[in-house]
Design an enzyme around this catalytic site. Structure first.
Site, PDB file in Angstrom:
ATOM      1  N   TYR A 120       0.806  -1.221   0.000  1.00  0.00           N
ATOM      2  CA  TYR A 120       0.000   0.000   0.000  1.00  0.00           C
ATOM      3  C   TYR A 120       0.840   1.272   0.000  1.00  0.00           C
ATOM      4  O   TYR A 120       0.279   2.375   0.003  1.00  0.00           O
ATOM      5  CB  TYR A 120      -0.907   0.028   1.233  1.00  0.00           C
ATOM      6  CG  TYR A 120      -2.209  -0.706   1.063  1.00  0.00           C
ATOM      7  CD1 TYR A 120      -2.289  -1.830   0.253  1.00  0.00           C
ATOM      8  CD2 TYR A 120      -3.351  -0.292   1.711  1.00  0.00           C
ATOM      9  CE1 TYR A 120      -3.469  -2.522   0.106  1.00  0.00           C
ATOM     10  CE2 TYR A 120      -4.543  -0.977   1.567  1.00  0.00           C
ATOM     11  CZ  TYR A 120      -4.596  -2.087   0.765  1.00  0.00           C
ATOM     12  OH  TYR A 120      -5.766  -2.770   0.621  1.00  0.00           O
TER      13      TYR A 120
ATOM     14  N   LYS B 175       1.568 -13.825   5.989  1.00  0.00           N
ATOM     15  CA  LYS B 175       1.720 -14.816   4.913  1.00  0.00           C
ATOM     16  C   LYS B 175       3.205 -15.132   4.748  1.00  0.00           C
ATOM     17  O   LYS B 175       3.744 -15.163   3.633  1.00  0.00           O
ATOM     18  CB  LYS B 175       1.143 -14.259   3.603  1.00  0.00           C
ATOM     19  CG  LYS B 175      -0.356 -14.257   3.527  1.00  0.00           C
ATOM     20  CD  LYS B 175      -0.977 -15.628   3.441  1.00  0.00           C
ATOM     21  CE  LYS B 175      -0.692 -16.307   2.120  1.00  0.00           C
ATOM     22  NZ  LYS B 175      -1.246 -17.678   2.077  1.00  0.00           N
TER      23      LYS B 175
ATOM     24  N   ASP C 299      -4.580 -16.994   5.800  1.00  0.00           N
ATOM     25  CA  ASP C 299      -5.742 -17.744   5.294  1.00  0.00           C
ATOM     26  C   ASP C 299      -6.349 -18.625   6.380  1.00  0.00           C
ATOM     27  O   ASP C 299      -7.577 -18.713   6.508  1.00  0.00           O
ATOM     28  CB  ASP C 299      -5.425 -18.544   4.029  1.00  0.00           C
ATOM     29  CG  ASP C 299      -4.004 -19.024   3.953  1.00  0.00           C
ATOM     30  OD1 ASP C 299      -3.204 -18.670   4.833  1.00  0.00           O
ATOM     31  OD2 ASP C 299      -3.671 -19.779   3.025  1.00  0.00           O
TER      32      ASP C 299
ATOM     33  N   ASP D 197      -6.431  -4.801   5.897  1.00  0.00           N
ATOM     34  CA  ASP D 197      -7.560  -4.235   5.166  1.00  0.00           C
ATOM     35  C   ASP D 197      -8.652  -5.295   5.022  1.00  0.00           C
ATOM     36  O   ASP D 197      -9.823  -5.081   5.358  1.00  0.00           O
ATOM     37  CB  ASP D 197      -7.061  -3.757   3.789  1.00  0.00           C
ATOM     38  CG  ASP D 197      -8.041  -2.800   3.137  1.00  0.00           C
ATOM     39  OD1 ASP D 197      -9.117  -2.572   3.706  1.00  0.00           O
ATOM     40  OD2 ASP D 197      -7.726  -2.286   2.048  1.00  0.00           O
TER      41      ASP D 197
END
Ligand code: NAD
Length: 405
Positions: free
Chosen positions: A147, A217, A257, A281
């Site tokens: 971002y 992740k 996840d 987000d």
């Protein structure tokens, strides 16, 4: 009168100036209601000895119409000067120039934490079987990651130059369609990770919450997301080793996840969550959807070192319902309650939150919520605000009564 930060504490005057951006679209409806309810809560909590001096500053369409600028310089300057402010939703300008007014404000004041508490309130519609088990606070890193806005569009000389650098100087061969790729860069730093994780752990300890979960992740992006996990654990051991050893806080991590799945199956496993910008987000809105949706979720952007903080509605301008007295002001109201708690006006914050809780328990809400409540009674934006004020008055009157009456 200004709030100042002295000896690591906020010093708050009894009449405090709070700059606010009304916001576009439904901002014009929810912001006046929010100020009305917050003012009444402050008045009731402190019997007139404290009050808010609201100072409007411009941003978004209202600013553009009045000044020709989407974000006049005076606006970030006011948030900088007065430390703490409130913000309604803003239309994102289309075209070149400022990508997002929200991002511009966050960057100017280095508001590196996006704080999003997520809690189920009795009466709220939820897709979960046991929504009462949801009680989390998300610390989303706000200044780094993909971002950061470092990206080049496919077909531009810059993208070509970057591709050349990657292939000829860095030995990169894994770009599947090099000639037609756009590129983005994902910076994640030690300092950026440490200040975010430190803030999350300090918040958990201050509020006696059981755990901080690092969501990442790192299994795929080993140096950026994996770095976040490693630096987070190292910081926790180095600065909070004693609290961890005494069992006052547990630091754990989970792959993003798996986290999303677990929040639906076993949400009680999570309390404070620390994560990078993009994950944060998705996670914030995912969790919000579990407990009433975007109209409900409060948020704040904070720099704990300087004290700067902007409390905001997390939803957009809702152009589809703007001007119809349908908007739910709860996101901004709960954000204003967070603001009051942040400046130490906890009693007023509690009055606001208790009124919102009671309103939903009584099955009275705006259309977005009431339509999913069995026997729900729909109130317009203004009537909902008036009902909250009547609940604040009642709560306080009850608290004033001598015991036994
Ligand atoms: P949105 O959040 O405005 O609306 C999405 C859906 O949620 C709509 O159906 C809307 O009616 C509903 N909704 C949102 N807030 C609600 C509320 N308080 N009460 C009842 N229903 C509510 O998202 P969008 O339509 O994608 O975006 C519209 C504009 O807002 C765009 O310009 C976008 O860039 C901007 N935006 C701003 C912010 C912000 O300022 N923080 C956040 C998101 C979007």
């Amino acid at each position: 009168m200004k709030i100042v930060k002295q000896d690591n504490q906020l010093v708050v005057p009894s009449i405090v100036t709070i700059p606010f951006i009304e916001g576009d679209g439904i901002g014009k409806e929810i912001t006046p209601v929010c100020r009305f309810v917050a003012d009444r809560a402050v008045q009731k909590a402190y019997g007139g000895s404290r009050s808010i001096d609201w100072k409007e500053v411009l941003a978004g369409e209202k600013a553009f119409k009045a000044t020709g600028s989407w974000l006049p310089d005076e606006t970030p300057a006011a948030f900088c000067e007065y430390l703490v402010g409130l913000k309604g939703p803003l239309t994102t300008p289309i075209g070149d120039g400022i990508r997002s007014l929200n991002v511009a404000l966050r960057q100017t004041l280095d508001l590196y934490v996006c704080l999003r508490p997520v809690r189920w309130i009795e009466g709220l519609p939820s897709p979960l079987k046991e929504p009462q088990k949801v009680n989390m606070v998300v610390f989303r890193e706000n200044t780094e990651d993909i971002y950061a806005g470092i990206e080049w569009q496919q077909g531009t000389p810059e993208a070509g130059k970057f591709l050349k650098f990657l292939t000829s100087e860095m030995g990169v061969t894994a770009i599947r369609f090099p000639k037609t790729s756009s590129f983005g860069v994902k910076p994640v730093s030690v300092e950026g990770t440490e200040r975010l994780v430190r803030a999350a752990i300090e918040y958990a300890l201050a509020n006696q919450l059981p755990s901080v979960t690092l969501v990442h992740k790192g299994n795929i992006m080993k140096y950026t997301e994996g770095g976040f996990k490693r630096w987070g654990y190292e910081l926790a051991q180095r600065e909070f080793g004693k609290e961890i050893a005494e069992g006052r806080i547990v630091i754990q991590d989970v792959i993003a996840d798996a986290f999303l799945q677990n929040t639906l199956l076993t949400p009680e496993k999570y309390s404070v969550v620390a994560t990078l910008n993009l994950n944060g987000d998705y996670i914030s809105d995912h969790l919000a959807a579990m407990v009433g949706g975007v109209g409900m979720a409060p948020g704040a952007n904070i720099c704990y070192e300087s004290g700067h903080a902007i409390f905001e509605a997390t939803h957009g301008t809702a152009p589809d319902i703007a001007g119809k007295n349908l908007a739910n002001p709860s996101s901004l109201l709960l954000s204003a309650a967070m603001l009051l708690k942040y400046i130490g006006w906890v009693e007023a914050a509690d009055l606001m939150v208790a009124a919102i809780d009671k309103s939903f328990a009584n099955r009275r809400a705006t259309h977005d919520i009431a339509r999913f409540m069995p026997n729900g009674q729909t109130l317009g934006t203004v009537a909902f605000g008036a009902y909250l004020v009547s609940l604040i008055d009642e709560t306080h009157a009850a608290a004033d009564k001598p015991h036994g009456f």
